[in-house]
Design an enzyme around this catalytic site. Structure first.
Site, short mmCIF file in Angstrom:
data_model
loop_
_atom_site.label_atom_id
_atom_site.label_comp_id
_atom_site.label_asym_id
_atom_site.label_seq_id
_atom_site.Cartn_x
_atom_site.Cartn_y
_atom_site.Cartn_z
N ARG A 53 126.74 46.61 97.53
CA ARG A 53 127.38 45.34 97.20
C ARG A 53 126.61 44.23 97.92
O ARG A 53 125.70 44.51 98.72
CB ARG A 53 128.88 45.31 97.52
CG ARG A 53 129.37 46.08 98.71
CD ARG A 53 128.90 45.60 100.04
NE ARG A 53 129.17 44.19 100.25
CZ ARG A 53 128.56 43.43 101.10
NH1 ARG A 53 127.57 43.92 101.86
NH2 ARG A 53 128.84 42.16 101.23
N GLY A 54 127.00 42.98 97.65
CA GLY A 54 126.21 41.85 98.16
C GLY A 54 125.24 41.44 97.07
O GLY A 54 124.55 42.30 96.49
N ALA A 55 125.19 40.15 96.78
CA ALA A 55 124.49 39.67 95.59
C ALA A 55 123.03 40.15 95.48
O ALA A 55 122.64 40.74 94.47
CB ALA A 55 124.58 38.15 95.53
N ARG A 88 129.07 43.96 87.44
CA ARG A 88 129.84 42.96 88.20
C ARG A 88 129.50 41.58 87.63
O ARG A 88 128.33 41.28 87.39
CB ARG A 88 129.52 43.04 89.70
CG ARG A 88 130.02 44.37 90.31
CD ARG A 88 130.03 44.33 91.82
NE ARG A 88 131.05 43.46 92.35
CZ ARG A 88 131.14 43.12 93.65
NH1 ARG A 88 130.25 43.56 94.51
NH2 ARG A 88 132.11 42.33 94.06
N GLN A 205 135.11 43.20 104.23
CA GLN A 205 133.66 43.32 104.46
C GLN A 205 133.26 42.76 105.84
O GLN A 205 132.27 43.19 106.43
CB GLN A 205 132.87 42.57 103.39
CG GLN A 205 132.87 43.23 102.01
CD GLN A 205 133.97 42.68 101.12
OE1 GLN A 205 135.03 42.28 101.60
NE2 GLN A 205 133.73 42.66 99.83
N ASP A 246 127.10 34.17 96.04
CA ASP A 246 126.89 35.05 94.89
C ASP A 246 126.33 34.30 93.70
O ASP A 246 125.74 34.89 92.80
CB ASP A 246 128.20 35.75 94.53
CG ASP A 246 128.57 36.72 95.63
OD1 ASP A 246 129.17 36.28 96.63
OD2 ASP A 246 128.20 37.90 95.51
N ASN A 256 131.20 32.03 96.55
CA ASN A 256 131.07 33.12 97.53
C ASN A 256 132.43 33.83 97.63
O ASN A 256 133.39 33.47 96.93
CB ASN A 256 130.61 32.56 98.88
CG ASN A 256 130.19 33.65 99.86
OD1 ASN A 256 129.44 34.57 99.49
ND2 ASN A 256 130.68 33.60 101.08
N LYS A 257 132.50 34.81 98.48
CA LYS A 257 133.71 35.63 98.63
C LYS A 257 134.95 34.76 98.78
O LYS A 257 134.94 33.73 99.47
CB LYS A 257 133.51 36.54 99.84
CG LYS A 257 134.62 37.52 100.13
CD LYS A 257 134.99 38.38 98.98
CE LYS A 257 133.86 39.22 98.44
NZ LYS A 257 134.19 39.88 97.14
O1 MRU Z 1 132.13 41.59 96.80
P1 MRU Z 1 130.90 41.64 97.65
O2 MRU Z 1 131.06 42.42 98.91
O3 MRU Z 1 129.68 42.07 96.85
O4 MRU Z 1 130.68 40.12 98.06
C1 MRU Z 1 129.59 39.75 98.83
C2 MRU Z 1 129.59 38.32 99.21
O5 MRU Z 1 130.45 37.57 98.85
C3 MRU Z 1 128.41 37.84 99.99
O6 MRU Z 1 128.77 36.78 100.82
C4 MRU Z 1 127.35 37.35 99.02
O7 MRU Z 1 127.04 38.36 98.09
C5 MRU Z 1 126.12 36.93 99.68
S1 MRU Z 1 125.21 38.33 100.23
C6 MRU Z 1 123.80 37.93 100.94
#
Ligand code: MRU
Length: 374
Positions: A53-55, A88, A205, A246, A256-257
């Site tokens: 996970r993470g963009a 996603r 996270q 993201d 973002n999250k």
């Molecule tokens: O749902 P996730 O864990 O994939 O969400 C991740 C985030 O929101 C991060 O802040 C974002 O992807 C930036 S990662 C460098």
């Protein structure tokens, strides 16, 4: 000194056994388990179930997923991209990486595609590592500046307090991270830095990933509940907010999250700088108004009604925290309007979160998405 954030790769292609190796992030911080992905279905599953996970990391995994598909079926470029892009919806890096794969592979003969796909996926991984390292260098300059001004006010013994939300560290990218890259670079530069880590409900996270990776690098940090940020800011305990993204629009709105927006509002109210750190692959140059245009992922109710953790015997379990049948809403992301963002830290420098700032970034970037196919 080589930082853990640089040394530790989140994902790598194993040229001996021909598999893509990833860390199963659903088991952290309790278990460090490396998984081998061998097929398109493995790559799709790893993204959907958030083992990766993470963009940026989602995008790189998808790129290798295209290779895994092509090596067993050289005709599968389009079907693989179609399956992967649906995994996603919010992180635009996924679409960006797949578009790069598709554009590069379409002109290549089908027999040659698997090899070209592997080389390009590896290139996207290396490019991401370099981008995140550069984000760290530019972010470090900002942190040094904020720290020097704080030192002038408070004296030599002070510490720089950074607040971050979710996980935008090396676990979310090829290495270094985005929001945490400047923190790791600051540590290497000897700048005394401390990080407030938002737990980041519902999937935690922050608690399970960010606190773990900062701990491995011995970066001083403190875990706080998501609602603590405003209080910390009112009491002068936060010098700068650093988050990842993201999807960021061509006008500088930062998605973002979920919960990031509330941190930005509190930062604005307390005159605390709020920066988003992201590679160019996270900018959706075809979108302008983030609140209206960015698709926000809605996730399973069980993430809200249940918590995962170790029980007293050390077994990983889920426990229910709400009454059975409680109605649940679970939006995964929110959008922070550009007016609340002090700047966007990228691999090409720090840009104002404005149309002009993002236009300048696009002009400078060889890899900016053209908006085609959006
Ligand atoms: O749902 P996730 O864990 O994939 O969400 C991740 C985030 O929101 C991060 O802040 C974002 O992807 C930036 S990662 C460098």
């Amino acid at each position: 000194m080589q930082a853990v954030a640089e040394k530790q790769r989140t994902l790598w292609f194993d040229y001996e056994d021909g598999s893509l190796k990833v860390i199963d992030q659903t088991l952290l911080p309790f278990q460090f388990k490396v998984l081998a992905l061998n097929t398109l279905a493995d790559a799709v599953d790893a993204i959907v179930t958030m083992k990766v996970r993470g963009a940026p990391l989602i995008g790189i995994t998808a790129a290798f997923g295209v290779y895994l598909s092509l090596r067993s079926d050289m005709h599968s470029l389009n079907t693989a991209c179609e399956q992967l892009v649906k995994t996603r919806p919010t992180a635009v890096n996924l679409r960006w990486a797949l578009e790069r794969m598709r554009c590069a592979l379409e002109p290549v003969s089908e027999q040659q595609r698997p090899l070209h796909a592997l080389l390009l996926a590896q290139h996207l991984l290396d490019e991401d590592v370099a981008a995140c390292s550069a984000i760290g260098n530019y972010g470090l300059l900002l942190l040094q500046d904020i720290f020097q001004r704080k030192q002038a006010r408070h004296g030599i013994d002070t510490v720089l307090n950074v607040l971050t939300h979710c996980n935008a560290g090396w676990l979310a990218t090829g290495a270094w991270g985005t929001a945490l890259a400047p923190v790791y670079k600051a540590q290497l530069a000897g700048l005394p830095v401390h990080v407030w880590v938002d737990e980041t409900r519902p999937r935690n996270q922050g608690a399970s990933l960010t606190a773990w990776e900062l701990g491995r690098s011995q970066v001083p940090h403190t875990l706080v509940v998501d609602n603590a940020g405003g209080h910390l800011m009112q009491h002068g305990l936060v010098d700068v907010c650093l988050v990842g993204s993201d999807r960021t629009t061509s006008a500088g709105d930062v998605c973002n999250k979920i919960g990031t927006y509330l941190k930005a509002l509190a930062a604005y109210d307390n005159q605390i700088p709020f920066y988003a750190a992201l590679p160019v692959s996270t900018v959706d140059f075809a979108s302008v108004d983030g609140v209206r245009e960015i698709p926000i992922e809605e996730r399973a109710a069980a993430e809200v009604t249940h918590l995962q953790g170790l029980d007293q015997t050390g077994v990983l379990r889920q426990v229910q925290v709400s009454a059975p049948g409680t109605a649940v809403s679970n939006f995964g992301f929110d959008v922070t309007p550009s007016r609340l963002v002090s700047g966007i830290i990228t691999e090409l420098g720090v840009f104002p979160a404005t149309v002009a700032g993002l236009l300048r970034l696009r002009e400078l970037s060889p890899v900016a998405s053209s908006g085609a196919g959006h």
